[in-house]
Enzyme design. Structure first.
Site, mmCIF file in Angstrom:
data_model
loop_
_atom_site.group_PDB
_atom_site.id
_atom_site.type_symbol
_atom_site.label_atom_id
_atom_site.label_comp_id
_atom_site.label_asym_id
_atom_site.label_seq_id
_atom_site.Cartn_x
_atom_site.Cartn_y
_atom_site.Cartn_z
ATOM 1 N N LEU A 179 113.073 16.756 -19.582
ATOM 2 C CA LEU A 179 113.200 17.386 -18.081
ATOM 3 C C LEU A 179 113.558 18.917 -18.240
ATOM 4 O O LEU A 179 114.380 19.306 -18.957
ATOM 5 C CB LEU A 179 113.770 16.889 -17.097
ATOM 6 N N ASP A 180 112.835 19.731 -17.363
ATOM 7 C CA ASP A 180 113.647 21.099 -17.305
ATOM 8 C C ASP A 180 114.980 20.898 -17.013
ATOM 9 O O ASP A 180 115.272 19.967 -16.096
ATOM 10 C CB ASP A 180 112.454 21.707 -16.192
ATOM 11 N N ARG A 181 115.536 22.046 -16.961
ATOM 12 C CA ARG A 181 117.091 22.220 -16.596
ATOM 13 C C ARG A 181 117.239 21.846 -15.127
ATOM 14 O O ARG A 181 118.368 21.042 -15.036
ATOM 15 C CB ARG A 181 117.611 23.335 -16.906
#
Length: 289
Positions: A131-133
């Site tokens: 997942l993106d940050r």
């Protein structure tokens, strides 16, 4: 770690048996180079050895570790765990994997710390659903390289990912599919819908409408970088808090995107694992404002 299978077919090579049971070509190559052993019955064998029907084949692999990955102590919200899989709820703001700017406080570091504390033999977390940050929610982690290789080979129809997102405005359809190719220009981190992009398909259902926004359930049929964010921006309904894609920052300061549900066929048991993860508080509050 040891893995055992029984050859229920007519005689075949060890290689064919292992491939039929989901072992990857990459792992077979490692075994050829001496990074593992194969036993047919109790005899050390090669992957070209013929296995009679009814014979047991055992794969022995050395324990995994990577000294470049620092083990860190931190709180993990574990949603599911067995000997092959770890599923956690990643908080928004946490980086998933180590990089040049952060090598010690990422999700991978915390998972390794947990594995060390748990006395696990294999200490390399293999991230399957990254997942993106600033995206929160479900992350699937393979606890060994056999599991990593096997999950990569399952059919897409047996691996489903669903997200919850808050988008600006009211969508014209309660349910629709966005089928628009995604690419990027040069080295720009921002992706765009473009004719020369890669195929990208996103399906959504409206779950709730507020006075000026919509909560949508989203299913990914492909896995392009920033796919959900790009697709909703392209139809004029950017995610709240998504500064990169012109989202409104008044109600939440990160993209309002949460990995809500994961369903996949466990290649070891041939049974489905299905996990859901509640909407985080910041997204709940954004819906109320």
């Amino acid at each position: 770690m040891n893995y055992t299978w029984v050859n229920n077919e007519a005689k075949q090579t060890v290689k064919k048996l292992l491939l039929a049971n989901g072992i990857s070509q990459r792992l077979l190559s490692q075994i050829r180079r001496g990074k593992g052993e194969v036993l047919v019955g109790e005899r050390l064998s090669k992957i070209t050895t013929i296995v009679p029907c009814g014979q047991v084949v055992t794969l022995k692999l050395p324990n995994e570790n990577n000294d470049d990955i620092v083990a860190a102590q931190g709180k993990l919200t574990i949603l599911y765990e067995d000997k092959n899989w770890l599923i956690v709820n990643k908080t928004a703001g946490m980086t998933t994997v180590p990089g040049p700017s952060n090598r010690e406080t990422t999700l991978v570091n915390y998972v390794k710390g947990y594995l060390v504390e748990s006395g696990s033999d294999d200490l390399v977390p293999h991230i399957i659903t990254r997942l993106d940050r600033f995206t929160s929610g479900i992350v699937l982690i393979a606890k060994n390289k056999v599991a990593q290789g096997m999950i990569d080979k399952i059919d897409r129809k047996d691996f489903e990912k669903y997200y919850l997102a808050i988008v600006e405005g009211h969508l014209s359809s309660e349910h629709a599919i966005i089928n628009r190719p995604i690419g990027r220009k040069g080295s720009n981190i921002r992706r765009e819908v473009m004719a020369g992009g890669k195929k990208a398909v996103t399906e959504y259902w409206v779950r709730e409408r507020t006075s000026d926004n919509s909560l949508v359930l989203v299913k990914l049929h492909t896995g392009r970088t920033h796919q959900i964010r790009v697709h909703f921006n392209s139809i004029g309904h950017s995610l709240l808090g998504d500064e990169l894609y012109a989202g409104n920052l008044d109600r939440i300061t990160r993209q309002a995107l949460h990995a809500f549900k994961l369903k996949f066929l466990d290649p070891f048991t041939q049974k489905y694992i299905e996990i859901e993860c509640d909407l985080p508080e910041d997204m709940r509050q954004a819906l109320k404002k």
